[in-house]
Scaffold this motif. Structure first.
Motif, short mmCIF file in Angstrom:
data_model
loop_
_atom_site.label_atom_id
_atom_site.label_comp_id
_atom_site.label_asym_id
_atom_site.label_seq_id
_atom_site.Cartn_x
_atom_site.Cartn_y
_atom_site.Cartn_z
N VAL A 126 18.18 8.08 2.99
CA VAL A 126 17.43 7.50 1.87
C VAL A 126 16.65 6.31 2.41
O VAL A 126 17.21 5.43 3.06
CB VAL A 126 18.38 7.04 0.74
CG1 VAL A 126 17.59 6.42 -0.40
CG2 VAL A 126 19.22 8.19 0.24
N VAL A 127 15.37 6.29 2.13
CA VAL A 127 14.51 5.17 2.52
C VAL A 127 14.22 4.38 1.25
O VAL A 127 13.77 4.94 0.25
CB VAL A 127 13.19 5.67 3.15
CG1 VAL A 127 12.32 4.51 3.58
CG2 VAL A 127 13.48 6.59 4.31
N ARG A 128 14.52 3.08 1.26
CA ARG A 128 14.35 2.24 0.07
C ARG A 128 13.26 1.21 0.28
O ARG A 128 13.19 0.57 1.32
CB ARG A 128 15.66 1.53 -0.26
CG ARG A 128 16.72 2.43 -0.78
CD ARG A 128 17.97 1.65 -1.18
NE ARG A 128 18.98 2.56 -1.67
CZ ARG A 128 19.88 3.15 -0.92
NH1 ARG A 128 19.93 2.91 0.38
NH2 ARG A 128 20.77 3.97 -1.44
N GLU A 139 0.83 -1.20 0.00
CA GLU A 139 0.00 0.00 0.00
C GLU A 139 0.88 1.26 0.00
O GLU A 139 1.89 1.31 0.67
CB GLU A 139 -0.89 0.00 1.25
CG GLU A 139 -1.73 1.21 1.41
CD GLU A 139 -2.54 1.19 2.70
OE1 GLU A 139 -3.55 1.88 2.73
OE2 GLU A 139 -2.14 0.51 3.65
N VAL A 140 0.45 2.24 -0.76
CA VAL A 140 1.04 3.57 -0.71
C VAL A 140 -0.13 4.53 -0.54
O VAL A 140 -1.04 4.57 -1.36
CB VAL A 140 1.81 3.91 -2.00
CG1 VAL A 140 2.33 5.33 -1.95
CG2 VAL A 140 2.94 2.93 -2.22
N LYS A 178 8.36 -4.39 5.35
CA LYS A 178 8.81 -3.07 5.78
C LYS A 178 7.69 -2.06 5.56
O LYS A 178 6.95 -2.14 4.58
CB LYS A 178 10.03 -2.67 4.95
CG LYS A 178 10.66 -1.36 5.30
CD LYS A 178 11.88 -1.13 4.42
CE LYS A 178 12.53 0.19 4.74
NZ LYS A 178 13.70 0.44 3.92
N SER A 179 7.58 -1.11 6.46
CA SER A 179 6.65 -0.01 6.26
C SER A 179 7.27 1.26 6.84
O SER A 179 8.15 1.20 7.69
CB SER A 179 5.29 -0.31 6.89
OG SER A 179 5.42 -0.55 8.25
N LEU A 239 3.09 10.52 4.23
CA LEU A 239 3.15 9.46 3.24
C LEU A 239 3.30 8.14 3.99
O LEU A 239 4.20 7.99 4.82
CB LEU A 239 4.34 9.67 2.30
CG LEU A 239 4.68 8.53 1.34
CD1 LEU A 239 3.57 8.35 0.32
CD2 LEU A 239 6.00 8.82 0.63
N LEU A 240 2.41 7.20 3.71
CA LEU A 240 2.48 5.88 4.33
C LEU A 240 2.77 4.87 3.25
O LEU A 240 2.03 4.76 2.27
CB LEU A 240 1.16 5.54 5.02
CG LEU A 240 1.03 4.12 5.55
CD1 LEU A 240 1.97 3.91 6.72
CD2 LEU A 240 -0.38 3.82 5.94
N ILE A 241 3.87 4.14 3.41
CA ILE A 241 4.23 3.07 2.48
C ILE A 241 4.29 1.79 3.29
O ILE A 241 5.02 1.71 4.28
CB ILE A 241 5.58 3.33 1.78
CG1 ILE A 241 5.50 4.62 0.99
CG2 ILE A 241 5.93 2.17 0.88
CD1 ILE A 241 6.77 4.96 0.27
#
Length: 127
Positions: A87-89, A40-41, A55-56, A48-50
């Motif tokens: 950086v978030v990957r 989900e994005v 991982k979230s 912003l929620l990923i």
């Protein structure tokens, strides 16, 4: 797309009825289905929620600078650059028609483009 991911678990269940040794294949076949369900994005005005299978992250809009797709040895990643330099990957793949991984700028329907525009303007993306 998520409907197609139901086929491997169903095939594993049918195979389990044919031979009892195949019941171990059912949990393995469920992994892509769970990944698709949990993937989900979500954009809000300030956050912003990923969310993915393993991982979230929840990122505030003022912390996000821009986003882009990059290819690493383990696959394609969505990289979200924060204003503090971190950086978030997330392991995500751009659309098949996109040429972002070869260095081209992201098209307007790209997730990286939507995140960058949202971070710069605060406008919630459509779709």
């Amino acid at each position: 797309m998520r409907v197609l991911l139901c086929i491997p678990p169903l095939a594993a269940v049918v195979a389990g009825f044919i031979d009892a040794g195949f019941w171990l294949a059912v949990p393995v076949a469920m992994i892509p289905l769970f990944a698709a369900i949990l993937d989900e994005v979500r954009f809000t005005k300030d956050e912003l929620l990923i969310r993915g299978l393993f991982k979230s992250a929840r990122l505030a809009r003022q912390d996000v600078d821009h986003a882009r797709f990059d290819y690493r040895p383990l696959g394609a990643f969505l990289e979200i650059y924060r204003r503090d330099g971190q950086v978030v990957r997330f392991q995500r793949v751009p659309k098949m028609t996109s040429s972002e991984l070869s260095g081209d700028p992201p098209p307007p329907d790209s997730l990286a483009y939507k995140i960058t525009k949202w971070a710069q303007t605060g406008e919630l993306p459509e779709g």
